[in-house]
Write a protein that holds these residues in place. Structure first.
Motif, PDB file in Angstrom:
ATOM      1  N   ARG A  11       0.967  -1.242   0.024  1.00 20.16           N
ATOM      2  CA  ARG A  11      -0.038  -0.236   0.243  1.00 20.16           C
ATOM      3  C   ARG A  11       1.136   1.204   0.000  1.00 20.16           C
ATOM      4  N   THR A  12       1.605   1.233  -1.105  1.00 17.20           N
ATOM      5  CA  THR A  12       2.563   2.627  -1.194  1.00 17.20           C
ATOM      6  C   THR A  12       1.802   3.697  -1.156  1.00 17.20           C
ATOM      7  N   LEU A  13       0.584   3.922  -1.718  1.00 20.50           N
ATOM      8  CA  LEU A  13      -0.303   5.078  -1.980  1.00 20.50           C
ATOM      9  C   LEU A  13      -1.517   4.342  -1.016  1.00 20.50           C
ATOM     10  N   PRO A  14      -1.844   4.791   0.260  1.00 22.23           N
ATOM     11  CA  PRO A  14      -2.856   4.019   0.858  1.00 22.23           C
ATOM     12  C   PRO A  14      -4.325   4.725   0.169  1.00 22.23           C
ATOM     13  N   GLN A  15      -5.390   3.963   0.704  1.00 18.75           N
ATOM     14  CA  GLN A  15      -6.794   4.239   0.386  1.00 18.75           C
ATOM     15  C   GLN A  15      -7.240   5.155   1.443  1.00 18.75           C
ATOM     16  N   VAL A  16      -7.911   6.232   1.329  1.00 15.86           N
ATOM     17  CA  VAL A  16      -8.417   7.213   2.304  1.00 15.86           C
ATOM     18  C   VAL A  16      -9.948   6.827   2.232  1.00 15.86           C
ATOM     19  N   PRO A  17     -10.385   6.627   3.484  1.00 14.09           N
ATOM     20  CA  PRO A  17     -11.915   6.256   3.670  1.00 14.09           C
ATOM     21  C   PRO A  17     -12.650   7.848   3.765  1.00 14.09           C
ATOM     22  N   VAL A  18     -13.709   7.969   2.843  1.00 13.83           N
ATOM     23  CA  VAL A  18     -14.404   9.096   2.904  1.00 13.83           C
ATOM     24  C   VAL A  18     -15.829   8.677   3.221  1.00 13.83           C
ATOM     25  N   SER A  56     -28.998   9.583   2.865  1.00 13.68           N
ATOM     26  CA  SER A  56     -28.564   8.157   3.456  1.00 13.68           C
ATOM     27  C   SER A  56     -27.003   7.872   3.394  1.00 13.68           C
ATOM     28  N   GLY A  57     -26.533   7.171   4.515  1.00 14.49           N
ATOM     29  CA  GLY A  57     -25.007   7.288   4.784  1.00 14.49           C
ATOM     30  C   GLY A  57     -24.486   6.741   3.460  1.00 14.49           C
ATOM     31  N   LEU A  58     -22.982   7.139   3.184  1.00 11.75           N
ATOM     32  CA  LEU A  58     -22.348   6.437   2.156  1.00 11.75           C
ATOM     33  C   LEU A  58     -20.835   6.295   2.635  1.00 11.75           C
ATOM     34  N   ARG A  59     -20.355   5.315   2.470  1.00 12.62           N
ATOM     35  CA  ARG A  59     -18.965   5.077   2.850  1.00 12.62           C
ATOM     36  C   ARG A  59     -18.107   4.563   1.436  1.00 12.62           C
ATOM     37  N   THR A  60     -17.022   5.350   1.596  1.00 10.44           N
ATOM     38  CA  THR A  60     -16.210   5.149   0.210  1.00 10.44           C
ATOM     39  C   THR A  60     -14.595   4.955   0.591  1.00 10.44           C
ATOM     40  N   ARG A  61     -13.928   4.513  -0.301  1.00  9.87           N
ATOM     41  CA  ARG A  61     -12.601   4.356  -0.225  1.00  9.87           C
ATOM     42  C   ARG A  61     -12.162   4.914  -1.498  1.00  9.87           C
ATOM     43  N   LEU A  73      -2.531   2.356  -4.379  1.00 10.32           N
ATOM     44  CA  LEU A  73      -1.568   2.073  -5.316  1.00 10.32           C
ATOM     45  C   LEU A  73      -0.460   1.031  -4.432  1.00 10.32           C
ATOM     46  N   SER A  74      -0.193  -0.018  -5.224  1.00 12.09           N
ATOM     47  CA  SER A  74       0.667  -0.812  -4.350  1.00 12.09           C
ATOM     48  C   SER A  74       2.014  -1.255  -5.222  1.00 12.09           C
ATOM     49  N   LEU A  75       3.083  -1.103  -4.948  1.00 16.56           N
ATOM     50  CA  LEU A  75       4.326  -1.150  -6.065  1.00 16.56           C
ATOM     51  C   LEU A  75       5.290  -1.846  -4.994  1.00 16.56           C
ATOM     52  N   ASP A  76       6.313  -2.456  -6.081  1.00 19.11           N
ATOM     53  CA  ASP A  76       7.512  -3.019  -5.453  1.00 19.11           C
ATOM     54  C   ASP A  76       8.686  -2.748  -6.373  1.00 19.11           C
ATOM     55  N   ALA A  77       9.873  -2.542  -5.705  1.00 14.31           N
ATOM     56  CA  ALA A  77      11.032  -2.290  -6.606  1.00 14.31           C
ATOM     57  C   ALA A  77      11.437  -3.269  -7.284  1.00 14.31           C
ATOM     58  N   PRO A  78      12.063  -3.026  -8.650  1.00 11.38           N
ATOM     59  CA  PRO A  78      12.918  -4.144  -9.398  1.00 11.38           C
ATOM     60  C   PRO A  78      13.886  -4.736  -8.731  1.00 11.38           C
ATOM     61  N   LEU A  79      14.086  -4.527  -7.632  1.00  9.25           N
ATOM     62  CA  LEU A  79      15.169  -5.432  -6.997  1.00  9.25           C
ATOM     63  C   LEU A  79      14.652  -6.056  -5.805  1.00  9.25           C
ATOM     64  N   ALA A 124      -8.637  -1.357  -5.463  1.00  7.24           N
ATOM     65  CA  ALA A 124      -9.933  -0.960  -6.056  1.00  7.24           C
ATOM     66  C   ALA A 124     -10.525   0.020  -5.236  1.00  7.24           C
ATOM     67  N   PRO A 125     -11.334   1.013  -5.643  1.00  8.78           N
ATOM     68  CA  PRO A 125     -12.160   1.848  -4.699  1.00  8.78           C
ATOM     69  C   PRO A 125     -13.413   0.961  -4.195  1.00  8.78           C
ATOM     70  N   ALA A 126     -13.717   1.389  -3.232  1.00 10.66           N
ATOM     71  CA  ALA A 126     -15.109   0.633  -2.523  1.00 10.66           C
ATOM     72  C   ALA A 126     -15.969   1.879  -2.279  1.00 10.66           C
ATOM     73  N   LEU A 127     -17.436   1.096  -2.337  1.00 17.10           N
ATOM     74  CA  LEU A 127     -18.611   2.125  -2.298  1.00 17.10           C
ATOM     75  C   LEU A 127     -19.535   1.423  -1.536  1.00 17.10           C
ATOM     76  N   ARG A 128     -20.217   1.891  -0.465  1.00 18.71           N
ATOM     77  CA  ARG A 128     -21.120   1.158   0.467  1.00 18.71           C
ATOM     78  C   ARG A 128     -22.129   2.265   0.704  1.00 18.71           C
ATOM     79  N   THR A 129     -23.576   1.958   0.333  1.00 17.25           N
ATOM     80  CA  THR A 129     -24.667   2.567   0.776  1.00 17.25           C
ATOM     81  C   THR A 129     -25.833   1.724   0.763  1.00 17.25           C
ATOM     82  N   ALA A 130     -26.868   2.326   1.550  1.00 15.83           N
ATOM     83  CA  ALA A 130     -28.215   1.565   1.403  1.00 15.83           C
ATOM     84  C   ALA A 130     -29.192   2.903   1.328  1.00 15.83           C
ATOM     85  N   PRO A 131     -29.554   3.283   0.094  1.00 13.63           N
ATOM     86  CA  PRO A 131     -30.704   4.401  -0.099  1.00 13.63           C
ATOM     87  C   PRO A 131     -31.968   3.787   0.031  1.00 13.63           C
TER      88      PRO A 131
END
Length: 171
Positions: free
Chosen positions: A79-86, A117-122, A126-132, A154-161
Motif C-alpha cells: 500500500r505505497t499510496l494508501p486508500q483514504v476512507p471518505v 442516506s449514509g455513504l462510505r467510500t474508499r 496503489l501498491s508498488l514493489d521495486a525491481p530489486l 480498487a475503490p469501494a462504495l457502500r450505501t443503502a438508500p
C-alpha cells in the motif's frame, strides 16, 4: 514567570480553545445541510398550487488512511499510496405534490420522501514493489534484479438508500 501569570495565561488559552472548538463543532457535526426550495412566489404569480420541495446535502468527511504495511522480502511497503476512507451521504429530497382528489376524497397529495442516506467510500490506492529483491547475504549483501510489481487497490462504495412513495390527505 510567576505561577499566577502562568495560571492566568493557561486559563485564557483554554478559554480561547474552547470558543474556537464550540464554533467549529456545529458545522462539523451536521451530517446533512437542509436545502429548502422556496416556491411561494411562483405560486402567487401563477395562481396555482405548486409542490413543496426540500432537500438535504450531505457533508463529506475524510477519515484517516491506513498506514503502509511492511512486508518481509520487499523493499517498498505494501500500500505505497494508501486508500483514504471518505464518509458522507447521498442527497435527500422531500417532495409533496398536490393532487386534486384523483384517488378519492381522502387523497390530496402524492409524496416522495428520500432521506439522505449514509455513504462510505474508499479512494483507489496503489501498491508498488521495486525491481530489486531485498539484500541477499549469499551475494555479499547485494540485491538481485527482478520484475517490478504494481497493483491498483480498487475503490469501494457502500450505501443503502431508501425512499418512500405515498399518497395521503392534506399537503
Amino acid at each position: 514567570m510567576k505561577p499566577t501569570t502562568r495560571r492566568t495565561l493557561a486559563a485564557v488559552v483554554t478559554g480561547a480553545a474552547a470558543a474556537v472548538g464550540a464554533a467549529v463543532t456545529p458545522a462539523a457535526a451536521a451530517g446533512a445541510i437542509p436545502v429548502p426550495v422556496p416556491l411561494g412566489g411562483a405560486e402567487t404569480a401563477l395562481g396555482m398550487e405548486l409542490p413543496e420541495v426540500a432537500g438535504e446535502l450531505p457533508v463529506p468527511t475524510a477519515g484517516a488512511p491506513e498506514g503502509p504495511r511492511y512486508v518481509e522480502g520487499r523493499l517498498l511497503p505494501d500500500r505505497t499510496l494508501p486508500q483514504v476512507p471518505v464518509h458522507g451521504g447521498l442527497p435527500g429530497v422531500d417532495l409533496r405534490q398536490p393532487v386534486p382528489h384523483v384517488l378519492g376524497e381522502d387523497f390530496d397529495h402524492a409524496g416522495l420522501d428520500a432521506p439522505a442516506s449514509g455513504l462510505r467510500t474508499r479512494t483507489p490506492g496503489l501498491s508498488l514493489d521495486a525491481p530489486l529483491t531485498a539484500p541477499d547475504p549469499g551475494a555479499l549483501g547485494l540485491p538481485s534484479p527482478k520484475l517490478p510489481e504494481a497493483g491498483v487497490l480498487a475503490p469501494a462504495l457502500r450505501t443503502a438508500p431508501v425512499a418512500n412513495l405515498g399518497v395521503g390527505p392534506g399537503l
